[in-house]
Write a protein that holds these residues in place. Structure first.
Motif, PDB file in Angstrom:
ATOM      1  N   VAL A 194     -42.479  -0.571  76.149  1.00  0.00           N
ATOM      2  CA  VAL A 194     -42.070   0.810  76.381  1.00  0.00           C
ATOM      3  C   VAL A 194     -41.214   1.325  75.219  1.00  0.00           C
ATOM      4  O   VAL A 194     -40.536   0.558  74.545  1.00  0.00           O
ATOM      5  CB  VAL A 194     -41.257   0.972  77.691  1.00  0.00           C
ATOM      6  CG1 VAL A 194     -42.149   0.817  78.898  1.00  0.00           C
ATOM      7  CG2 VAL A 194     -40.094  -0.008  77.748  1.00  0.00           C
ATOM      8  N   ASP A 195     -41.277   2.632  75.042  1.00  0.00           N
ATOM      9  CA  ASP A 195     -40.402   3.310  74.073  1.00  0.00           C
ATOM     10  C   ASP A 195     -39.156   3.724  74.833  1.00  0.00           C
ATOM     11  O   ASP A 195     -39.151   4.746  75.509  1.00  0.00           O
ATOM     12  CB  ASP A 195     -41.138   4.533  73.498  1.00  0.00           C
ATOM     13  CG  ASP A 195     -40.201   5.423  72.701  1.00  0.00           C
ATOM     14  OD1 ASP A 195     -39.173   4.923  72.197  1.00  0.00           O
ATOM     15  OD2 ASP A 195     -40.509   6.631  72.587  1.00  0.00           O
ATOM     16  N   PHE A 196     -38.103   2.928  74.734  1.00  0.00           N
ATOM     17  CA  PHE A 196     -36.910   3.184  75.555  1.00  0.00           C
ATOM     18  C   PHE A 196     -35.864   4.005  74.819  1.00  0.00           C
ATOM     19  O   PHE A 196     -35.023   4.642  75.431  1.00  0.00           O
ATOM     20  CB  PHE A 196     -36.307   1.855  76.025  1.00  0.00           C
ATOM     21  CG  PHE A 196     -35.458   1.975  77.262  1.00  0.00           C
ATOM     22  CD1 PHE A 196     -36.029   2.296  78.488  1.00  0.00           C
ATOM     23  CD2 PHE A 196     -34.084   1.755  77.206  1.00  0.00           C
ATOM     24  CE1 PHE A 196     -35.251   2.402  79.645  1.00  0.00           C
ATOM     25  CE2 PHE A 196     -33.300   1.862  78.354  1.00  0.00           C
ATOM     26  CZ  PHE A 196     -33.893   2.179  79.572  1.00  0.00           C
ATOM     27  N   ASP A 197     -35.908   3.995  73.472  1.00  0.00           N
ATOM     28  CA  ASP A 197     -34.925   4.793  72.739  1.00  0.00           C
ATOM     29  C   ASP A 197     -35.442   6.203  72.441  1.00  0.00           C
ATOM     30  O   ASP A 197     -34.749   7.015  71.828  1.00  0.00           O
ATOM     31  CB  ASP A 197     -34.464   4.085  71.446  1.00  0.00           C
ATOM     32  CG  ASP A 197     -35.613   3.842  70.468  1.00  0.00           C
ATOM     33  OD1 ASP A 197     -36.697   4.433  70.660  1.00  0.00           O
ATOM     34  OD2 ASP A 197     -35.411   3.059  69.519  1.00  0.00           O
ATOM     35  N   GLY A 198     -36.700   6.480  72.867  1.00  0.00           N
ATOM     36  CA  GLY A 198     -37.196   7.847  72.810  1.00  0.00           C
ATOM     37  C   GLY A 198     -37.557   8.360  71.435  1.00  0.00           C
ATOM     38  O   GLY A 198     -37.636   9.576  71.229  1.00  0.00           O
ATOM     39  N   ASP A 199     -37.825   7.469  70.478  1.00  0.00           N
ATOM     40  CA  ASP A 199     -38.203   7.949  69.141  1.00  0.00           C
ATOM     41  C   ASP A 199     -39.722   8.101  69.000  1.00  0.00           C
ATOM     42  O   ASP A 199     -40.224   8.379  67.908  1.00  0.00           O
ATOM     43  CB  ASP A 199     -37.651   7.033  68.037  1.00  0.00           C
ATOM     44  CG  ASP A 199     -38.362   5.686  67.962  1.00  0.00           C
ATOM     45  OD1 ASP A 199     -39.126   5.352  68.904  1.00  0.00           O
ATOM     46  OD2 ASP A 199     -38.155   4.969  66.971  1.00  0.00           O
ATOM     47  N   GLY A 200     -40.442   7.900  70.113  1.00  0.00           N
ATOM     48  CA  GLY A 200     -41.892   8.088  70.090  1.00  0.00           C
ATOM     49  C   GLY A 200     -42.676   6.836  69.705  1.00  0.00           C
ATOM     50  O   GLY A 200     -43.895   6.857  69.719  1.00  0.00           O
ATOM     51  N   ARG A 201     -41.976   5.753  69.368  1.00  0.00           N
ATOM     52  CA  ARG A 201     -42.677   4.519  68.999  1.00  0.00           C
ATOM     53  C   ARG A 201     -42.216   3.372  69.894  1.00  0.00           C
ATOM     54  O   ARG A 201     -41.034   3.256  70.211  1.00  0.00           O
ATOM     55  CB  ARG A 201     -42.389   4.160  67.531  1.00  0.00           C
ATOM     56  CG  ARG A 201     -42.869   5.224  66.542  1.00  0.00           C
ATOM     57  CD  ARG A 201     -42.695   4.749  65.105  1.00  0.00           C
ATOM     58  NE  ARG A 201     -41.330   4.402  64.796  1.00  0.00           N
ATOM     59  CZ  ARG A 201     -40.932   3.233  64.276  1.00  0.00           C
ATOM     60  NH1 ARG A 201     -41.806   2.295  64.001  1.00  0.00           N
ATOM     61  NH2 ARG A 201     -39.656   3.012  64.031  1.00  0.00           N
ATOM     62  N   ARG A 202     -43.173   2.531  70.276  1.00  0.00           N
ATOM     63  CA  ARG A 202     -42.829   1.313  71.015  1.00  0.00           C
ATOM     64  C   ARG A 202     -42.613   0.226  69.967  1.00  0.00           C
ATOM     65  O   ARG A 202     -43.565  -0.352  69.464  1.00  0.00           O
ATOM     66  CB  ARG A 202     -43.961   0.921  71.967  1.00  0.00           C
ATOM     67  CG  ARG A 202     -44.322   2.022  72.969  1.00  0.00           C
ATOM     68  CD  ARG A 202     -45.309   1.512  73.996  1.00  0.00           C
ATOM     69  NE  ARG A 202     -46.604   1.187  73.412  1.00  0.00           N
ATOM     70  CZ  ARG A 202     -47.515   0.413  73.986  1.00  0.00           C
ATOM     71  NH1 ARG A 202     -47.263  -0.138  75.162  1.00  0.00           N
ATOM     72  NH2 ARG A 202     -48.670   0.175  73.403  1.00  0.00           N
ATOM     73  N   ASP A 203     -41.356  -0.017  69.643  1.00  0.00           N
ATOM     74  CA  ASP A 203     -41.055  -0.885  68.501  1.00  0.00           C
ATOM     75  C   ASP A 203     -40.217  -2.079  68.946  1.00  0.00           C
ATOM     76  O   ASP A 203     -38.998  -1.978  69.080  1.00  0.00           O
ATOM     77  CB  ASP A 203     -40.313  -0.075  67.434  1.00  0.00           C
ATOM     78  CG  ASP A 203     -40.041  -0.901  66.182  1.00  0.00           C
ATOM     79  OD1 ASP A 203     -40.401  -2.097  66.174  1.00  0.00           O
ATOM     80  OD2 ASP A 203     -39.472  -0.339  65.231  1.00  0.00           O
ATOM     81  N   LEU A 204     -40.867  -3.218  69.156  1.00  0.00           N
ATOM     82  CA  LEU A 204     -40.157  -4.410  69.637  1.00  0.00           C
ATOM     83  C   LEU A 204     -39.548  -5.220  68.497  1.00  0.00           C
ATOM     84  O   LEU A 204     -38.938  -6.259  68.726  1.00  0.00           O
ATOM     85  CB  LEU A 204     -41.103  -5.304  70.454  1.00  0.00           C
ATOM     86  CG  LEU A 204     -41.816  -4.619  71.615  1.00  0.00           C
ATOM     87  CD1 LEU A 204     -42.525  -5.652  72.490  1.00  0.00           C
ATOM     88  CD2 LEU A 204     -40.848  -3.796  72.457  1.00  0.00           C
ATOM     89  N   PRO A 209     -33.206  -1.475  72.022  1.00  0.00           N
ATOM     90  CA  PRO A 209     -33.464  -0.875  73.350  1.00  0.00           C
ATOM     91  C   PRO A 209     -34.923  -1.017  73.787  1.00  0.00           C
ATOM     92  O   PRO A 209     -35.203  -1.341  74.954  1.00  0.00           O
ATOM     93  CB  PRO A 209     -33.085   0.604  73.148  1.00  0.00           C
ATOM     94  CG  PRO A 209     -32.079   0.582  72.042  1.00  0.00           C
ATOM     95  CD  PRO A 209     -32.519  -0.528  71.118  1.00  0.00           C
ATOM     96  N   ASP A 210     -35.876  -0.790  72.875  1.00  0.00           N
ATOM     97  CA  ASP A 210     -37.286  -0.945  73.242  1.00  0.00           C
ATOM     98  C   ASP A 210     -37.558  -2.388  73.676  1.00  0.00           C
ATOM     99  O   ASP A 210     -38.267  -2.643  74.663  1.00  0.00           O
ATOM    100  CB  ASP A 210     -38.202  -0.602  72.052  1.00  0.00           C
ATOM    101  CG  ASP A 210     -38.269   0.900  71.762  1.00  0.00           C
ATOM    102  OD1 ASP A 210     -37.503   1.660  72.390  1.00  0.00           O
ATOM    103  OD2 ASP A 210     -39.087   1.300  70.905  1.00  0.00           O
ATOM    104  N   ALA A 211     -37.012  -3.359  72.930  1.00  0.00           N
ATOM    105  CA  ALA A 211     -37.276  -4.775  73.232  1.00  0.00           C
ATOM    106  C   ALA A 211     -36.665  -5.186  74.568  1.00  0.00           C
ATOM    107  O   ALA A 211     -37.317  -5.851  75.385  1.00  0.00           O
ATOM    108  CB  ALA A 211     -36.737  -5.654  72.103  1.00  0.00           C
TER     109      ALA A 211
HETATM  110 CA    CA Z   1     -38.784   3.463  70.348  1.00  0.00          CA
END
Ligand code: CA
Length: 409
Positions: A194-204, A209-211
């Motif tokens: 999921v993209d949890f920090d809201g920057d539009g990218r799912r970046d683990l 936050p995304d991870a």
């Molecule tokens: Ca993100």
């Protein structure tokens, strides 16, 4: 792996009708390309990221590697759940408290468990693994025993790159393709990230936050029950046999109560009588015993190893402020923390063993040196395991060092 073993593995893994003419790597790339395009990967993405790959055959050795010897559970836990990791984990709980609170509100998994997964998977982002995913997965898609599985992982990796979520050169990880802060496989990424920090990218890789949110979501999808413990150390009655133990032998908690199992302090376990529960005896009847609930299975699903799940579960308890297990492991040669391992390595170096860097990771060179030192000191069995006995005997063996040994931290 010898060439013969590799050829044998390939022969055994290939379907009978193609074994006479295994495709070359280039032919394999042609077929992969057609497959990737049919899965929605752009030709340009494939040609940029897969076409130039030179196969890395070292991943095939890892695919077929048999462990040289099995690490006892206490050795495994001593390195994964040491004071250093507990201290670092508490630091992470403080630093990411806001994110972890939002993650818990969204997915129902409390901070200590999420941080424990992070600590065991990548040492809180310190060890992602170094192998480029596209190289490893392209190699494993064309060679070795599980090509169709790895082909799927390769396609998912290309999807990540094509979407712009994570850059190709940031996708490094284990030989099998697990990557990022909490070591997701690419197919798991597709289902769960999921993209949890809201920057539009799912970046683990680049976003903690995304991870962390993706990890909690994974546990939620694996049946996590909010507010229920993973399990707890218990006291067994003397007359209980070991036949009833095992993670998959679930019975209602009431069954175990009837058989006289209590908390380690003798108190009753405060959960509903119907709670599905299994008895875990990782080192048999003489070591610590645990009753485990559904959340242990959710943790187990992360990596399908009980010792690994117990490390995460125990680390989460330590992060909550609990101490070590009340019952000792049945051994006279306990495992070593990473700090102890570094001290051991420094003493090996001081005795002239060429073991490379002092890094707390006991690899083949360290094991060979430990074996030699055990022989010299008369420790039996003279194996390569890094345990308390060889550490203490080397500390006492001042004359064996060419220079005074010291821990490099
Ligand atoms: Ca993100």
């Amino acid at each position: 792996m010898t060439l013969n073993k590799l050829l044998l593995a390939l022969m055994l893994s290939a379907p009978a009708h193609t074994s006479a003419s295994a495709p070359t790597f280039d032919q394999c790339l042609d077929r992969l390309r057609a497959h990737a395009l049919s899965e929605g990967i752009d030709a340009a993405t494939f040609d940029t990221h897969v076409r130039p790959v030179t196969p890395d055959e070292s991943v095939l050795e890892l695919l077929d590697a048999q462990p040289e010897f099995t690490t006892p559970i206490w050795g495994y836990l001593a390195g994964l759940v040491d004071q250093e990791r507990v201290d670092d984990g508490r630091d992470m709980l403080r630093r990411h408290a806001d994110t972890l609170a939002r993650v818990e509100a969204e997915y129902g998994v409390e901070p200590e468990t999420v941080v424990a997964v992070w600590g065991v998977e990548s040492d809180f982002g310190n060890t992602f693994g170094k192998r480029p995913l596209l190289t490893s997965l392209t190699t494993l898609s064309c060679m070795g025993r599980r090509q169709s599985f790895f082909r799927g992982e390769l396609i998912e990796t290309l999807r990540i790159v094509q979407s712009g979520d994570i850059a190709a050169d940031a996708l490094v990880g284990s030989w099998a393709g697990a990557f990022g802060h909490t070591q997701f496989m690419p197919s798991t990424y597709r289902r769960i990230a999921v993209d949890f920090d809201g920057d539009g990218r799912r970046d683990l890789v680049g976003s903690i936050p995304d991870a962390l949110a993706s990890t909690a979501r994974y546990l939620e999808r694996s049946g996590w029950r909010s507010g229920e413990p993973w399990g707890l150390e218990v006291r067994l009655p003397d007359d209980l046999g070991t036949r009833v133990s095992g993670r998959t032998s679930r019975r209602p908690l009431s069954y175990w109560r009837q058989h006289g199992i209590t908390r380690i302090d003798g108190d009753q376990i405060d959960l509903p009588a119907s709670t599905p529960t299994a008895l875990l005896l990782p080192a048999g009847r003489e070591g610590p015993a645990f009753l485990v609930f559904k959340n242990f299975d959710a943790i187990y699903s992360y990596n399908a190893a009980e010792s690994y799940a117990l490390a995460i579960a125990h680390l989460s308890d330590r992060l909550r402020g609990q101490g070590g297990f009340a019952t000792a492991w049945p051994t006279s040669d306990p495992g070593l923390s990473r700090q102890d391992r570094r001290e051991l390595q420094a003493m090996l170096l001081a005795r002239g063993h060429d073991i490379g860097q002092v890094d707390g990771i006991i690899g083949a060179a360290s094991r060979a040196a430990i074996e030699q030192e055990k022989q010299r000191l008369g420790i039996t069995p003279a194996d390569g395991r890094a345990g308390r006995r060889v550490l203490e005997e080397l500390r006492a063996d001042v004359g064996g060092a060419h220079v005074e040994s010291r821990t490099t931290h």
